[in-house]
Motif scaffolding. Structure first.
Motif, mmCIF file in Angstrom:
data_model
loop_
_atom_site.group_PDB
_atom_site.id
_atom_site.type_symbol
_atom_site.label_atom_id
_atom_site.label_comp_id
_atom_site.label_asym_id
_atom_site.label_seq_id
_atom_site.Cartn_x
_atom_site.Cartn_y
_atom_site.Cartn_z
ATOM 1 N N GLY A 38 -24.694 93.455 -64.169
ATOM 2 C CA GLY A 38 -24.092 92.154 -64.319
ATOM 3 C C GLY A 38 -23.129 91.415 -63.546
ATOM 4 N N SER A 39 -23.966 91.220 -62.497
ATOM 5 C CA SER A 39 -23.092 91.306 -61.186
ATOM 6 C C SER A 39 -23.110 89.202 -61.303
ATOM 7 C CB SER A 39 -23.384 91.315 -60.035
ATOM 8 O OG SER A 39 -23.097 92.933 -59.475
ATOM 9 N N ALA A 40 -22.641 88.404 -60.576
ATOM 10 C CA ALA A 40 -22.645 87.547 -60.347
ATOM 11 C C ALA A 40 -23.493 87.140 -58.726
ATOM 12 C CB ALA A 40 -21.549 86.457 -60.562
ATOM 13 N N MET A 41 -24.573 87.170 -59.500
ATOM 14 C CA MET A 41 -25.760 87.056 -57.807
ATOM 15 C C MET A 41 -26.289 85.880 -57.223
ATOM 16 S SD MET A 41 -25.468 90.434 -57.207
ATOM 17 C CE MET A 41 -27.150 90.471 -55.705
ATOM 18 N N PHE A 42 -26.074 84.727 -57.807
ATOM 19 C CA PHE A 42 -25.806 83.522 -57.305
ATOM 20 C C PHE A 42 -25.001 82.771 -58.401
ATOM 21 C CE2 PHE A 42 -30.194 85.801 -58.556
ATOM 22 C CZ PHE A 42 -30.078 85.756 -57.194
ATOM 23 N N GLU A 43 -25.046 81.047 -57.391
ATOM 24 C CA GLU A 43 -24.603 80.193 -57.938
ATOM 25 C C GLU A 43 -24.673 79.287 -58.966
ATOM 26 O OE1 GLU A 43 -21.171 78.418 -55.720
ATOM 27 O OE2 GLU A 43 -20.827 80.233 -54.333
ATOM 28 N N PHE A 44 -25.779 80.094 -59.411
ATOM 29 C CA PHE A 44 -26.673 79.078 -60.653
ATOM 30 C C PHE A 44 -25.926 79.452 -62.084
ATOM 31 C CE2 PHE A 44 -29.543 79.011 -64.025
ATOM 32 C CZ PHE A 44 -29.792 77.790 -64.834
ATOM 33 N N GLU A 45 -25.934 79.109 -63.163
ATOM 34 C CA GLU A 45 -25.071 78.927 -64.179
ATOM 35 C C GLU A 45 -25.236 78.135 -64.846
ATOM 36 O OE1 GLU A 45 -21.063 79.609 -65.492
ATOM 37 O OE2 GLU A 45 -20.237 80.787 -63.274
ATOM 38 N N SER A 46 -26.000 78.780 -66.033
ATOM 39 C CA SER A 46 -26.522 78.119 -67.657
ATOM 40 C C SER A 46 -25.394 77.454 -68.229
ATOM 41 C CB SER A 46 -27.239 78.444 -68.297
ATOM 42 O OG SER A 46 -26.776 79.334 -68.952
ATOM 43 N N SER A 47 -25.739 76.499 -69.656
ATOM 44 C CA SER A 47 -24.208 76.192 -69.897
ATOM 45 C C SER A 47 -23.272 77.505 -71.034
ATOM 46 C CB SER A 47 -24.823 75.323 -71.400
ATOM 47 O OG SER A 47 -25.483 75.723 -72.138
ATOM 48 N N ALA A 48 -24.583 78.334 -70.935
ATOM 49 C CA ALA A 48 -23.429 79.587 -71.617
ATOM 50 C C ALA A 48 -23.340 80.372 -70.542
ATOM 51 C CB ALA A 48 -24.821 80.035 -72.230
ATOM 52 N N GLY A 49 -23.853 80.241 -69.372
ATOM 53 C CA GLY A 49 -22.745 81.057 -68.474
ATOM 54 C C GLY A 49 -22.960 81.777 -67.686
ATOM 55 N N ALA A 50 -23.260 82.720 -66.642
ATOM 56 C CA ALA A 50 -23.951 83.464 -65.840
ATOM 57 C C ALA A 50 -24.287 84.355 -66.791
ATOM 58 C CB ALA A 50 -22.774 83.931 -64.675
ATOM 59 N N VAL A 51 -25.524 84.628 -65.892
ATOM 60 C CA VAL A 51 -26.730 86.132 -66.737
ATOM 61 C C VAL A 51 -25.980 86.960 -66.794
ATOM 62 C CG1 VAL A 51 -29.167 87.120 -66.272
ATOM 63 C CG2 VAL A 51 -28.544 84.039 -66.099
ATOM 64 N N GLY A 52 -25.168 87.574 -65.647
ATOM 65 C CA GLY A 52 -24.694 88.950 -65.428
ATOM 66 C C GLY A 52 -23.622 88.770 -66.453
ATOM 67 N N GLU A 53 -23.286 88.017 -67.165
ATOM 68 C CA GLU A 53 -21.591 88.093 -67.526
ATOM 69 C C GLU A 53 -22.390 88.492 -69.416
ATOM 70 O OE1 GLU A 53 -19.760 84.667 -66.936
ATOM 71 O OE2 GLU A 53 -18.080 85.364 -65.271
ATOM 72 N N ARG A 54 -23.463 87.348 -69.586
ATOM 73 C CA ARG A 54 -23.897 87.569 -70.378
ATOM 74 C C ARG A 54 -24.799 88.981 -70.982
ATOM 75 N NH1 ARG A 54 -27.111 82.548 -69.588
ATOM 76 N NH2 ARG A 54 -29.001 83.805 -70.895
ATOM 77 N N ASN A 55 -26.042 89.739 -69.849
ATOM 78 C CA ASN A 55 -25.844 90.522 -69.736
ATOM 79 C C ASN A 55 -24.781 91.482 -70.620
ATOM 80 O OD1 ASN A 55 -28.608 89.976 -69.289
ATOM 81 N ND2 ASN A 55 -28.736 90.415 -67.230
ATOM 82 N N VAL A 56 -23.624 92.048 -69.815
ATOM 83 C CA VAL A 56 -22.512 92.748 -70.448
ATOM 84 C C VAL A 56 -22.127 91.940 -71.716
ATOM 85 C CG1 VAL A 56 -20.258 93.608 -69.262
ATOM 86 C CG2 VAL A 56 -22.177 92.813 -67.323
ATOM 87 N N ALA A 57 -22.131 91.616 -72.501
ATOM 88 C CA ALA A 57 -21.729 90.662 -73.322
ATOM 89 C C ALA A 57 -22.711 91.099 -74.587
ATOM 90 C CB ALA A 57 -21.106 89.480 -73.725
ATOM 91 N N ALA A 58 -23.998 90.285 -74.066
ATOM 92 C CA ALA A 58 -25.149 91.286 -74.748
ATOM 93 C C ALA A 58 -25.193 93.002 -75.179
ATOM 94 C CB ALA A 58 -26.455 90.725 -74.076
ATOM 95 N N THR A 59 -24.608 93.408 -73.929
ATOM 96 C CA THR A 59 -24.952 94.737 -73.742
ATOM 97 C C THR A 59 -24.152 95.351 -74.976
ATOM 98 O OG1 THR A 59 -26.135 95.458 -71.451
ATOM 99 C CG2 THR A 59 -25.333 96.962 -73.113
ATOM 100 N N ARG A 60 -22.411 95.146 -75.107
ATOM 101 C CA ARG A 60 -21.292 95.843 -75.457
ATOM 102 C C ARG A 60 -21.547 95.236 -77.420
ATOM 103 N NH1 ARG A 60 -16.846 96.349 -72.583
ATOM 104 N NH2 ARG A 60 -17.048 95.655 -70.455
ATOM 105 N N GLU A 61 -22.281 94.255 -77.271
ATOM 106 C CA GLU A 61 -22.994 93.797 -78.924
ATOM 107 C C GLU A 61 -23.823 94.384 -79.237
ATOM 108 O OE1 GLU A 61 -23.696 89.468 -78.505
ATOM 109 O OE2 GLU A 61 -21.596 88.804 -77.820
ATOM 110 N N ALA A 62 -25.226 94.706 -78.553
ATOM 111 C CA ALA A 62 -26.134 96.315 -79.119
ATOM 112 C C ALA A 62 -25.052 97.431 -79.321
ATOM 113 C CB ALA A 62 -26.663 95.464 -78.225
#
Length: 187
Positions: free
Chosen positions: A121-145
């Motif tokens: 869930g690292s922030a490897m790139f400067e690119f972010e969508s309006s929903a946030g960085a992919v790594g952060e979203r992956n970690v949050a989705a993992t915790r939720e699941a």
């Protein structure tokens, strides 16, 4: 589901090393080690039952199938492994967690004893969508699941801006994380 069996009766000195690729998984018994590399924004999800000597490791890329559209992106030696017909299951956190839990139970784990360890869930790139960085979203989705499936999360090594490689000892449930800058951490 494919099942692979290895006769290791003659050589018990070195554990069987099973590689897990991107958007892939493996389930194994004590005497095996599950490994994956190249975790940047991806997450490695380890589900273990030490008493049963069973563990599984998934390498998921994205939080959910809808996230891909939003981003505009795209013991006995027995083990199970994903196949091409359902590979998308392992690509997404929200489908990988329940599928991995099912396969770990099918391999002999007691559902009530399964514990999770998560890395990546690292922030490897400067690119972010309006929903946030992919790594952060992956970690949050993992915790939720994990919470949705009543699987306790006992340890994490997430975030940062560096890649990781994982090594899961099925017998002890120790998840060894080698960080890109050379440091190794065990959870």
């Amino acid at each position: 589901m494919k099942v692979y069996t290895t006769d290791r009766s003659n050589d018990r000195s070195e554990p069987e090393r099973i590689k897990v690729g991107v958007a892939d998984h493996a389930v194994a018994h004590a005497g095996s080690t599950l490994v994956t590399s190249g975790l940047g924004s991806c997450v490695g999800i380890a589900l273990t039952d030490v008493d049963a000597g069973v563990a599984g490791l998934a390498h998921a890329m994205l939080p959910a199938a809808s996230a891909e559209a939003e981003a505009g992106a795209h013991g006995d030696g027995t083990r199970t492994r994903g196949n091409d017909t359902n590979s998308d299951v392992w690509k997404y956190v929200d489908t990988a967690v329940p599928a991995l839990a099912r396969e770990v139970v099918d391999a002999g784990a007691d559902r009530a004893r399964i514990e999770a360890r998560v890395a990546g869930g690292s922030a490897m790139f400067e690119f972010e969508s309006s929903a946030g960085a992919v790594g952060e979203r992956n970690v949050a989705a993992t915790r939720e699941a994990l919470e949705a499936h009543s699987i306790p999360l006992v340890a994490t090594d997430v975030g940062g801006d560096y890649g990781r490689s994982l090594r899961l000892d099925v017998e002890t449930a120790e998840l060894s994380i080698r960080r890109a800058h050379g440091e190794t951490h065990v959870i």
